[in-house]
Scaffold this motif. Structure first.
Motif, mmCIF file in Angstrom:
data_model
loop_
_atom_site.group_PDB
_atom_site.id
_atom_site.type_symbol
_atom_site.label_atom_id
_atom_site.label_comp_id
_atom_site.label_asym_id
_atom_site.label_seq_id
_atom_site.Cartn_x
_atom_site.Cartn_y
_atom_site.Cartn_z
ATOM 1 N N ASP A 1 -4.804 6.843 -8.463
ATOM 2 C CA ASP A 1 -4.797 7.090 -7.018
ATOM 3 C C ASP A 1 -4.455 8.534 -6.647
ATOM 4 N N TYR A 2 -3.935 9.292 -7.600
ATOM 5 C CA TYR A 2 -3.454 10.640 -7.283
ATOM 6 C C TYR A 2 -4.170 11.690 -8.116
ATOM 7 N N ALA A 3 -4.724 12.703 -7.428
ATOM 8 C CA ALA A 3 -5.382 13.806 -8.136
ATOM 9 C C ALA A 3 -4.401 14.466 -9.102
ATOM 10 N N GLN B 1 4.345 9.655 -15.430
ATOM 11 C CA GLN B 1 5.025 9.057 -14.287
ATOM 12 C C GLN B 1 5.626 10.123 -13.383
ATOM 13 N N ARG B 2 5.324 9.985 -12.099
ATOM 14 C CA ARG B 2 5.994 10.824 -11.111
ATOM 15 C C ARG B 2 7.445 10.378 -11.083
ATOM 16 N N ASN B 3 8.353 11.347 -10.988
ATOM 17 C CA ASN B 3 9.774 10.998 -11.082
ATOM 18 C C ASN B 3 10.205 10.061 -9.969
ATOM 19 N N ASN C 1 15.470 8.289 -1.205
ATOM 20 C CA ASN C 1 14.265 7.521 -0.929
ATOM 21 C C ASN C 1 13.233 8.504 -0.373
ATOM 22 N N TRP C 2 12.055 7.979 -0.016
ATOM 23 C CA TRP C 2 11.016 8.836 0.545
ATOM 24 C C TRP C 2 11.340 9.186 1.997
ATOM 25 N N ALA C 3 10.687 10.255 2.481
ATOM 26 C CA ALA C 3 10.978 10.770 3.814
ATOM 27 C C ALA C 3 10.734 9.754 4.919
ATOM 28 N N GLU C 4 9.805 8.811 4.689
ATOM 29 C CA GLU C 4 9.538 7.810 5.725
ATOM 30 C C GLU C 4 10.824 7.094 6.101
ATOM 31 N N ASP C 5 11.740 6.952 5.139
ATOM 32 C CA ASP C 5 13.034 6.337 5.427
ATOM 33 C C ASP C 5 14.053 7.388 5.869
ATOM 34 N N SER D 1 2.829 13.352 6.677
ATOM 35 C CA SER D 1 2.500 13.358 5.251
ATOM 36 C C SER D 1 3.640 13.929 4.434
ATOM 37 N N ASN D 2 3.794 13.367 3.243
ATOM 38 C CA ASN D 2 4.631 14.005 2.232
ATOM 39 C C ASN D 2 3.689 14.865 1.406
ATOM 40 N N LEU D 3 3.745 16.168 1.615
ATOM 41 C CA LEU D 3 2.867 17.057 0.849
ATOM 42 C C LEU D 3 3.426 17.134 -0.558
ATOM 43 N N GLU D 4 2.805 16.418 -1.472
ATOM 44 C CA GLU D 4 3.359 16.237 -2.814
ATOM 45 C C GLU D 4 2.342 16.526 -3.906
ATOM 46 N N GLN D 5 1.089 16.764 -3.517
ATOM 47 C CA GLN D 5 0.063 17.091 -4.507
ATOM 48 C C GLN D 5 -0.234 18.582 -4.400
ATOM 49 N N GLY E 1 0.808 -1.218 0.000
ATOM 50 C CA GLY E 1 0.000 0.000 0.000
ATOM 51 C C GLY E 1 0.843 1.271 0.000
ATOM 52 N N TRP E 2 2.140 1.142 -0.059
ATOM 53 C CA TRP E 2 3.080 2.268 -0.096
ATOM 54 C C TRP E 2 2.958 3.159 1.144
ATOM 55 N N GLY E 3 3.397 4.410 0.993
ATOM 56 C CA GLY E 3 3.317 5.336 2.111
ATOM 57 C C GLY E 3 4.281 4.975 3.234
ATOM 58 N N GLY E 4 5.308 4.188 2.908
ATOM 59 C CA GLY E 4 6.340 3.898 3.900
ATOM 60 C C GLY E 4 6.135 2.584 4.613
ATOM 61 N N ILE E 5 5.071 1.849 4.289
ATOM 62 C CA ILE E 5 4.841 0.607 5.016
ATOM 63 C C ILE E 5 5.880 -0.440 4.631
ATOM 64 N N ASP E 6 6.089 -0.623 3.327
ATOM 65 C CA ASP E 6 7.108 -1.606 2.917
ATOM 66 C C ASP E 6 8.508 -1.125 3.290
ATOM 67 N N ILE E 7 8.706 0.189 3.229
ATOM 68 C CA ILE E 7 10.024 0.728 3.581
ATOM 69 C C ILE E 7 10.369 0.356 5.023
ATOM 70 N N GLY E 8 9.354 0.391 5.882
ATOM 71 C CA GLY E 8 9.589 0.083 7.290
ATOM 72 C C GLY E 8 9.735 -1.403 7.565
ATOM 73 N N THR F 1 -7.153 7.901 1.447
ATOM 74 C CA THR F 1 -6.669 8.404 0.153
ATOM 75 C C THR F 1 -5.412 9.240 0.403
ATOM 76 N N TRP F 2 -4.647 9.459 -0.662
ATOM 77 C CA TRP F 2 -3.426 10.262 -0.505
ATOM 78 C C TRP F 2 -3.773 11.703 -0.145
ATOM 79 N N ALA F 3 -4.854 12.211 -0.711
ATOM 80 C CA ALA F 3 -5.227 13.600 -0.392
ATOM 81 C C ALA F 3 -5.600 13.712 1.090
ATOM 82 N N ASP F 4 -6.255 12.673 1.608
ATOM 83 C CA ASP F 4 -6.656 12.669 3.012
ATOM 84 C C ASP F 4 -5.432 12.633 3.939
ATOM 85 N N ARG F 5 -4.345 12.066 3.462
ATOM 86 C CA ARG F 5 -3.118 12.052 4.270
ATOM 87 C C ARG F 5 -2.691 13.481 4.618
ATOM 88 N N ASP F 6 -2.753 14.374 3.619
ATOM 89 C CA ASP F 6 -2.390 15.780 3.873
ATOM 90 C C ASP F 6 -3.377 16.409 4.852
HETATM 91 C C1 GLA Z 1 3.638 6.831 -2.065
HETATM 92 C C2 GLA Z 1 3.448 8.271 -1.630
HETATM 93 C C3 GLA Z 1 4.787 8.906 -1.297
HETATM 94 C C4 GLA Z 1 5.549 8.054 -0.331
HETATM 95 C C5 GLA Z 1 5.722 6.686 -0.919
HETATM 96 C C6 GLA Z 1 6.496 5.786 -0.030
HETATM 97 O O1 GLA Z 1 4.220 6.763 -3.316
HETATM 98 O O2 GLA Z 1 2.818 9.007 -2.644
HETATM 99 O O3 GLA Z 1 4.620 10.178 -0.752
HETATM 100 O O4 GLA Z 1 4.857 7.997 0.890
HETATM 101 O O5 GLA Z 1 4.436 6.113 -1.168
HETATM 102 O O6 GLA Z 1 6.668 4.543 -0.637
#
Ligand code: GLA
Ligand code: CA
Length: 695
Positions: free
Chosen positions: A504-506, A550-552, A656-660, A350-354, A127-134, A334-339
Motif C-alpha cells: 500500500d505504500y510507495a 516494517q515501518r516503526n 499514537n498517530w496525529a489523528e489522535d 495528512s501525515n506526510l510520511e512518504q 482502513g486505518w488513517g485514523g478511522i478506527d482511532i476515532g 491511496t496514501w500518496a493521494d492523501r498528501d
Molecule cells: C496509516 C497511515 C498513518 C496513520 C495511521 C493511523 O498507517 O499511514 O499515517 O494515518 O494509518 O492509523
C-alpha cells in the motif's frame, strides 16, 4: 565473530569483546553519524498533564441547535443532559490552543486502506488513517502526552476516569465513567470491559486489531475482574507495574459494544470464530461506538461517512457536547493521494510520511495561497528490516524457510547484512536533502530515551560484509553471483530469502527494491512478497516470512507505549520472534538480556534507572543486530488552515498517530470559514445494522 573489530571509540559501551575479534579486518563499528538538521521543525508547547482535562458535572449542557430542534423537541432523543454521563469528561479551556469552539463543518480524510468490517476487537481493519482511532475509546489515552514533559508523564484518564493502587502495588482499581452510553444509547459499563478481556484478549482464537493485545502485554499472570457496574480490579504479579497504564490506551484496550458483539461470539452462539469476525461487514451501518462520530454511509472504493455521536460523553467547559465537527469523511483512495489532496485543499488532513512526496508538498505549502499548513516534527518515522528469529515453528516454515531462520539467528550473518547496507544511498533514493538520517536500528533518534553514544552502527563495508557471509558458511559454489547453502544443507542451493512487504505504500516498496539491490551486491538473493495491507499483516502475525520490512511502531518512537513489543517478553509480543505451537520461545542469549531489560523497565519506578535501562537496551540491540535499521526521517502534519485548536508542534507519530494527538473531538472551524461539505446535514446516526443516518 573474527572479522568484527572492537575498538576504543566506543567509550561507555561495555561490549563483550572476544580476543579473536581483534584480528578483524572489517571496518570498525562506531556511533551513527550526527543527523543533519532539517527545515520547519515545529516546536512543541509543553503543558502540565492535569491542565488537559478533568471529569465533572457542569450546571448546564448544550448541543447543536438542529439536534435539539429536530431530535430532542420531537421526542426522538432524550435531552442532552440525560444523554451525558453523571460527570462527563471536560476538556479545559486553558489547554485549548484557540479556546472554546463553535459547531459545524466536516473533516475530510483520505485513506489508502479499505475497511474489512467493524469488528475491531476481532482484528478487522477499518482502513486505518485514523478511522478506527476515532471510533475506539480506550481505558486510558496517551496520544496527547506528546505535549507533556517526560517526567510528568502518565497516561490520561478516558473510559477509566480514575484509578488507585493497593498498598502492595499488586492491585489496581479502576473507576469507569458512570452513566456514559454507546452511540445507540445502550449503557456502557464493566460488562463491556469484561467481554473485551475475557472473550477477545484472553480467548486465543480472537486477536484485536494491531496484533499487540495479547494477555501478556498486560503482564504474565495478570487478571481482571468486575467489582460492580463501574469498577474493575486488575491483579498483577509485579508490584506497581504502572507501565500497563500505557497498554490500556490505544490500540490495546478499546472495548467494543458487548451488547451487539456478545450474541455473535462463538461462546454465546453457534457461530464459528470466522463468522464472529465477519459478523459486521463494511455495509453494516451505525455500529455502536464510544467515539465522537458513527459510520452512517459506505460506498466501496469511494467513501465512508461518519456523523456526530449524539451520546458522546465529552464536553467543553461551557458544557457544549463534543465534537464540534458534525461529520467526518474518509475518501477511499491511496496514501500518496492523501498528501496530494491535503496540500491541494480537496482533503483536510495528512501525515506526510512518504519522503517521495516531500519536495512537491513543501513547495505547494510554501505558497501564500496554500490552503493547508505543513509542519515537520521530530525524526520519528523509521523503517527496519526484521528477520524471523523463530526456529521452533512460528509460521510452519518448510526446509528452506527453516534454513533461513537458522541463518537469521547467526550473528555473523546479521552483521554481514547490516554492513552491506549503504544507508546514505537508501535515504537519498527516497528523497534528497537533509531529511533522512543513518539509522542502524533500535530506538528512534527522535524519542527522549535515545542516546547516540549507546547506539552501535556498523558502517557500510561491502568487503567486510562478504567476508562475514563466508564466515557464516555461505559461498557461491556455482558461480552465479549468489551464495549457496553449504552442501549438506537445503540441497546446497542458492540462498533465497523471501521479503514480506506492504503493497500500500510507495516507500515500503522503494525500500524493498533497495534491499534487493544492496543484497544482490552482497550475493544474497531476495524475493519480494508484496501484499496489500491486511494480507501482509496476516502473513506477518502468522509468522509466514523470512524477512520483512516494517515501518516503526510506537514502542520505538515513544518507548513507554507498547513497551512489551521491544523484546519477546511473552510468546506473542515481539514483531519478529514469536513462539511456535507449543507457546515456547527459543531465545538467543542477547534476546534474554533484552527481555530482562524490558521487564525491569516495565516495573521500575525510578526514572534514572529507566533511562539507564534503555541505553543498555539500545546498546545490546544494535550490537547484536536485533533489527537492521534502514532509514529514519521526520514526518509533517498537513492540515487545512480553516481548523482551530491544532496543538502546536503535534508530531505525526509518537504515542499514537496525529489523528489522535490533535484531539479531533476538540477541533472546530470558525463560522465565517465553514464550508458546505456535509453530505448528511442535520442528520444523526440510525439504529445499528440499519441503513443510513436518521432524519
Ligand atoms: C496509516 C497511515 C498513518 C496513520 C495511521 C493511523 O498507517 O499511514 O499515517 O494515518 O494509518 O492509523
Ligand atoms: Ca550461487
Amino acid at each position: 565473530m573474527r572479522h568484527f573489530r572492537k575498538i576504543g571509540v566506543l567509550a561507555g559501551l561495555a561490549l563483550s569483546v572476544s580476543a579473536a575479534a581483534l584480528n578483524a579486518y572489517a571496518s570498525e563499528p562506531t556511533v551513527p553519524p550526527e543527523p543533519a538538521p532539517f527545515p520547519a521543525e515545529g516546536k512543541i508547547k509543553y503543558v502540565a498533564r492535569d491542565s488537559i482535562l478533568e471529569f465533572k458535572a457542569l450546571p448546564e449542557y448544550n448541543e447543536p441547535d438542529w439536534v435539539k430542534k429536530n431530535f430532542v423537541d420531537t421526542g426522538k432523543l432524550p435531552p442532552v443532559k440525560d444523554r451525558l454521563p453523571k460527570e462527563p469528561l471536560v476538556f479545559k479551556t486553558e489547554n485549548m490552543p484557540d479556546g472554546i469552539g463553535v459547531y459545524g463543518d466536516t473533516m475530510r480524510h483520505v485513506i489508502g486502506g479499505r475497511p474489512e468490517g467493524w469488528n475491531y476487537g476481532a482484528g478487522q481493519t477499518q482502513g486505518w488513517g485514523g478511522i478506527d482511532i476515532g471510533l475506539s475509546e480506550c481505558l486510558t489515552r496517551t496520544a496527547p502526552l506528546f505535549q507533556v514533559e517526560a517526567k510528568d508523564t502518565e497516561p490520561l484518564p478516558n473510559l477509566a476516569k480514575s484509578w488507585e493502587w493497593s498498598e502492595d502495588g499488586h492491585k489496581l482499581t479502576m473507576h469507569l465513567i458512570e452513566g456514559a452510553k454507546w452511540s445507540d444509547g445502550a449503557p456502557f459499563n464493566a460488562d463491556d470491559i469484561m467481554f473485551y478481556w475475557e472473550d477477545e484478549v484472553i480467548d486465543p482464537n480472537v486477536s484485536p486489531l494491531g496484533g499487540g493485545a495479547s494477555p501478556e502485554a498486560f503482564g504474565t499472570g495478570t487478571t481482571l475482574k468486575k467489582i460492580d457496574d463501574y469498577t474493575v480490579e486488575w491483579t498483577f504479579k509485579e508490584a506497581f507495574p504502572k507501565q500497563y497504564l500505557y497498554t490500556m490506551a490505544y490500540p490495546n484496550f478499546c472495548p467494543g459494544p458487548s451488547h451487539v458483539l456478545k450474541p455473535q461470539h462463538p461462546k454465546y452462539s453457534k457461530n464459528t470464530y470466522d463468522q464472529f469476525k465477519n459478523a459486521f461487514p463494511p455495509e453494516y451501518m451505525n455500529m455502536p461506538v464510544m467515539g465522537a462520530w458513527v459510520p452512517v454511509e459506505y460506498r466501496p472504493d469511494d467513501i465512508i461517512v461518519l456523523r456526530r455521536n449524539p451520546y458522546y460523553w465529552k464536553v467543553d467547559e461551557k458544557g457544549n457536547q463534543l465534537p464540534y465537527l458534525n461529520e467526518l469523511h474518509y475518501k477511499l483512495s491511496t496514501w500518496a493521494d492523501r498528501d496530494v489532496q491535503a496540500v491541494a485543499g480537496s482533503g483536510d488532513f495528512s501525515n506526510l510520511e512518504q519522503p517521495e512526496n516531500f519536495v512537491a508538498s513543501l513547495k505547494r505549502a510554501a505558497e501564500k495561497t496554500a490552503p493547508a499548513r505543513l509542519a515537520f516534527g521530530p525524526r520519528l518515522i523509521g523503517y527496519n528490516l526484521r528477520m524471523n528469529f523463530s526456529a521452533n515453528g512460528w509460521g510452519d516454515p518448510d526446509a528452506r524457510g527453516q534454513a533461513i531462520r537458522e541463518l537469521n539467528r547467526n550473528e555473523d550473518f546479521r552483521k554481514a547484512v547490516t554492513m552491506a547496507f549503504n544507508r546514505k544511498a537508501v535515504g537519498d533514493s527516497l528523497v534528497k536533502g537533509p531529511f533522512t538520517a543513518i539509522y542502524s536500528g533500535g530506538l528512534s533518534s527522535g524519542t527522549s530515551f535515545y542516546d547516540r553514544q549507546s547506539t552501535l552502527y556498523y558502517p557500510y563495508d561491502l568487503e567486510g560484509a562478504r567476508a562475514g557471509l563466508a564466515e557464516a558458511g555461505l559461498k557461491d559454489t556455482d558461480g552465479d553471483g549468489f551464495v549457496n547453502f553449504p552442501a549438506g544443507q537445503a540441497g546446497g542451493k542458492n540462498v533465497e530469502i523471501v521479503l514480506l512487504v506492504n503493497n500500500d505504500y510507495a516507500t515500503d516498496k522503494s525500500l524493498a527494491e533497495g534491499v534487493v539491490g544492496q543484497m544482490e551486491k552482497l550475493g544474497l538473493k531476495i524475493i519480494i512478497n508484496a501484499l496489500d495491507g491486511p494480507k501482509r499483516d496476516d502473513a506477518h502475525y502468522a509468522g509466514r516470512f523470512d524477512w520483512l520490512i516494517q515501518r516503526n511502531t510506537t514502542e520505538l518512537a515513544s518507548v513507554v507505549q507498547n513497551t512489551e513489543q521491544l523484546a519477546p517478553v511473552g510468546p506473542r509480543t515481539s514483531w519478529h520472534h514469536r513462539a511456535g505451537k507449543d507457546d515456547q520461545l527459543d531465545l538467543m542469549p542477547f534476546e534474554k538480556e533484552l527481555v530482562d531489560i524490558v521487564n525491569k523497565f516495565r516495573t521500575s519506578q525510578d526514572n534514572d534507572e529507566r533511562v539507564r535501562l534503555m541505553k543498555e537496551y539500545q546498546k545490546i540491540s544494535t550490537e547484536h543486530v536485533n533489527t537492521v535499521g534502514l532509514t529514519e526521517y521526520p514526518g509533517a502534519l498537513i492540515i487545512n488552515k480553516r481548523f482551530s485548536n491544532i496543538p502546536q508542534g503535534t508530531p505525526i507519530f509518537m504515542f499514537n498517530w496525529a489523528e489522535d494527538s490533535v484531539i479531533r473531538e476538540r477541533l472546530w472551524v470558525a463560522a465565517d470559514k465553514q464550508q458546505k461539505y456535509e453530505l448528511f446535514p442535520e442528520q444523526l446516526p440510525g439504529k445499528p445494522g440499519e441503513k443510513g443516518p436518521l432524519n
